[in-house]
Scaffold this motif. Structure first.
Motif, PDB file in Angstrom:
ATOM      1  N   ILE A  86       0.860  -1.183   0.000  1.00  0.00           N
ATOM      2  CA  ILE A  86       0.000   0.000   0.000  1.00  0.00           C
ATOM      3  C   ILE A  86       0.896   1.231   0.000  1.00  0.00           C
ATOM      4  O   ILE A  86       0.799   2.080  -0.873  1.00  0.00           O
ATOM      5  N   LYS A  87       1.785   1.302   1.000  1.00  0.00           N
ATOM      6  CA  LYS A  87       2.796   2.350   1.054  1.00  0.00           C
ATOM      7  C   LYS A  87       4.085   1.760   1.606  1.00  0.00           C
ATOM      8  O   LYS A  87       4.050   0.886   2.477  1.00  0.00           O
ATOM      9  N   THR A  88       5.209   2.226   1.107  1.00  0.00           N
ATOM     10  CA  THR A  88       6.501   1.859   1.680  1.00  0.00           C
ATOM     11  C   THR A  88       7.473   3.022   1.475  1.00  0.00           C
ATOM     12  O   THR A  88       7.589   3.552   0.364  1.00  0.00           O
ATOM     13  N   PHE A  89       8.116   3.433   2.558  1.00  0.00           N
ATOM     14  CA  PHE A  89       9.084   4.522   2.446  1.00  0.00           C
ATOM     15  C   PHE A  89       9.997   4.527   3.671  1.00  0.00           C
ATOM     16  O   PHE A  89       9.648   4.015   4.737  1.00  0.00           O
ATOM     17  N   ASP A  90      11.177   5.100   3.484  1.00  0.00           N
ATOM     18  CA  ASP A  90      12.119   5.269   4.584  1.00  0.00           C
ATOM     19  C   ASP A  90      11.811   6.594   5.274  1.00  0.00           C
ATOM     20  O   ASP A  90      11.512   7.601   4.614  1.00  0.00           O
ATOM     21  N   ILE A  91      11.907   6.594   6.603  1.00  0.00           N
ATOM     22  CA  ILE A  91      11.543   7.772   7.387  1.00  0.00           C
ATOM     23  C   ILE A  91      12.765   8.578   7.802  1.00  0.00           C
ATOM     24  O   ILE A  91      12.809   9.794   7.620  1.00  0.00           O
ATOM     25  N   ALA A  92      13.755   7.904   8.371  1.00  0.00           N
ATOM     26  CA  ALA A  92      14.906   8.624   8.908  1.00  0.00           C
ATOM     27  C   ALA A  92      16.122   7.715   8.981  1.00  0.00           C
ATOM     28  O   ALA A  92      16.011   6.487   9.001  1.00  0.00           O
ATOM     29  N   ARG A  93      17.284   8.347   9.036  1.00  0.00           N
ATOM     30  CA  ARG A  93      18.554   7.639   9.141  1.00  0.00           C
ATOM     31  C   ARG A  93      19.021   7.649  10.590  1.00  0.00           C
ATOM     32  O   ARG A  93      18.920   8.667  11.286  1.00  0.00           O
ATOM     33  N   LEU A  94      19.516   6.510  11.053  1.00  0.00           N
ATOM     34  CA  LEU A  94      20.068   6.409  12.403  1.00  0.00           C
ATOM     35  C   LEU A  94      21.591   6.353  12.365  1.00  0.00           C
ATOM     36  O   LEU A  94      22.271   7.092  13.065  1.00  0.00           O
ATOM     37  N   ASN A 229      20.061  10.422   1.803  1.00  0.00           N
ATOM     38  CA  ASN A 229      19.597  11.804   1.950  1.00  0.00           C
ATOM     39  C   ASN A 229      18.432  11.909   2.920  1.00  0.00           C
ATOM     40  O   ASN A 229      17.663  12.873   2.896  1.00  0.00           O
ATOM     41  N   LEU A 230      18.276  10.930   3.787  1.00  0.00           N
ATOM     42  CA  LEU A 230      17.219  10.958   4.793  1.00  0.00           C
ATOM     43  C   LEU A 230      17.594  11.892   5.940  1.00  0.00           C
ATOM     44  O   LEU A 230      18.777  12.064   6.244  1.00  0.00           O
ATOM     45  N   PRO A 231      16.595  12.467   6.604  1.00  0.00           N
ATOM     46  CA  PRO A 231      16.899  13.240   7.811  1.00  0.00           C
ATOM     47  C   PRO A 231      17.413  12.296   8.901  1.00  0.00           C
ATOM     48  O   PRO A 231      17.024  11.125   8.950  1.00  0.00           O
ATOM     49  N   THR A 232      18.291  12.783   9.744  1.00  0.00           N
ATOM     50  CA  THR A 232      18.789  11.962  10.844  1.00  0.00           C
ATOM     51  C   THR A 232      17.901  12.159  12.068  1.00  0.00           C
ATOM     52  O   THR A 232      17.263  13.200  12.227  1.00  0.00           O
ATOM     53  N   MET A 233      17.855  11.137  12.912  1.00  0.00           N
ATOM     54  CA  MET A 233      17.108  11.264  14.150  1.00  0.00           C
ATOM     55  C   MET A 233      17.827  10.505  15.256  1.00  0.00           C
ATOM     56  O   MET A 233      18.652   9.617  14.997  1.00  0.00           O
ATOM     57  N   SER A 234      17.525  10.858  16.472  1.00  0.00           N
ATOM     58  CA  SER A 234      18.162  10.239  17.633  1.00  0.00           C
ATOM     59  C   SER A 234      17.357   9.020  18.089  1.00  0.00           C
ATOM     60  O   SER A 234      16.125   9.003  18.009  1.00  0.00           O
TER      61      SER A 234
END
Length: 272
Positions: A86-94, A229-234
């Motif tokens: 239905i949907k698939t995507f990367d959210i953030a880089r660790l 090019n994903l945003p990073t998150m903690s």
């Protein structure tokens, strides 16, 4: 990954070694499907444990381990061939080898469709390629009212090179689909869907090199971290997704929709 642990961590070498050992172990598994190149084993849920475990293995004699690994990572390609997504995507880089992703998929009618948010990590060593994941809570992606939020306790792939153009693939999932599933779902998953999904994966792997040559052939962020090019998150922004904190949907009384399309059956078995 232990469901009892409350601190989100990126899997370390010990976690990958444990996953490798579970892929190789035969103890506690019941074989449900056996053909020369495909095997499926299950550990059925018990009264005291809602978790279903499934392990699948396929020998691919005409596809390299590198190609299979690329296919398992490539979301752009998945959206092309996966009819259940239905949907698939990367959210953030660790880290350079870990990210957070979202995946929702169609389930066999009349079951409700599912979704999952996971922390995924990968490791390549010599001729061994592994991808593993487990469920986490992300503040911006809470459960959706129209979907059942499933829980991955430990799900992953191990691809082993057996030659320049051959490999073996093991898929193993320990997951809580959140719902008292009817027996026909479990039986269909192990005896019909899993072999079908593995055969389909084989076909799409064969087509991947030609497709990739026409679609950003040099873009492989899973191999080249500088391309991410994903945003990073903690990690501190995440928490473990426990199954018992989610609404339980009782679907045990539902009977199989014989009019449903075979392609309608969910292929979460292919999403890492």
């Amino acid at each position: 990954m232990s469901a009892e642990r409350d601190v989100v961590q990126v899997p370390d070498d010990l976690a990958f070694a444990s996953f490798r050992q579970q892929c190789e172990s035969a103890q506690g598994w019941q074989q449900q499907y056996c053909k020369p190149e495909i095997g499926v084993w299950v550990q059925a849920a018990s009264d005291s444990k809602a978790v279903h475990r499934i392990k699948c293995r396929i020998e691919l004699k005409d596809v390299s381990a590198e190609t299979v690994y690329d296919v398992l990572h490539d979301n752009e390609y998945r959206r092309k061939w996966d009819k259940q997504v239905i949907k698939t995507f990367d959210i953030a880089r660790l880290t350079v080898n870990a990210d957070i992703g979202y995946y929702s998929w169609k389930c066999p009618s009349p079951l409700k469709d599912r979704d999952v948010v996971t922390l995924r990590s990968w490791l390549v060593t010599d001729n061994d390629y592994m991808i593993i994941n487990y469920s986490v809570k992300h503040p911006n992606y809470p459960p959706h009212k129209d979907l059942v939020r499933a829980v991955s306790i430990l799900t992953g792939y191990r691809v082993q090179s057996t030659g320049s153009k051959s490999c073996s693939l093991v898929y193993m999932a320990e997951a809580d689909p959140k719902g008292s599933l009817p027996k026909w779902v479990v039986n269909k998953a192990s005896q019909y869907l899993a072999p079908k999904v593995l055969k389909r994966l084989h076909k799409v792997c064969l087509k991947y090199p030609e497709w990739k040559r026409k679609n950003r052939p040099d873009f492989k962020p899973w191999l080249y971290p500088e391309q991410i090019n994903l945003p990073t998150m903690s990690l501190a922004e995440l928490s473990i997704q426990h199954a018992d904190s989610l609404e339980n949907i009782d679907e045990s009384g539902l009977s199989e929709d014989k009019n449903g399309s075979e392609e309608e059956c969910g292929s979460k078995g292919l999403k890492d």
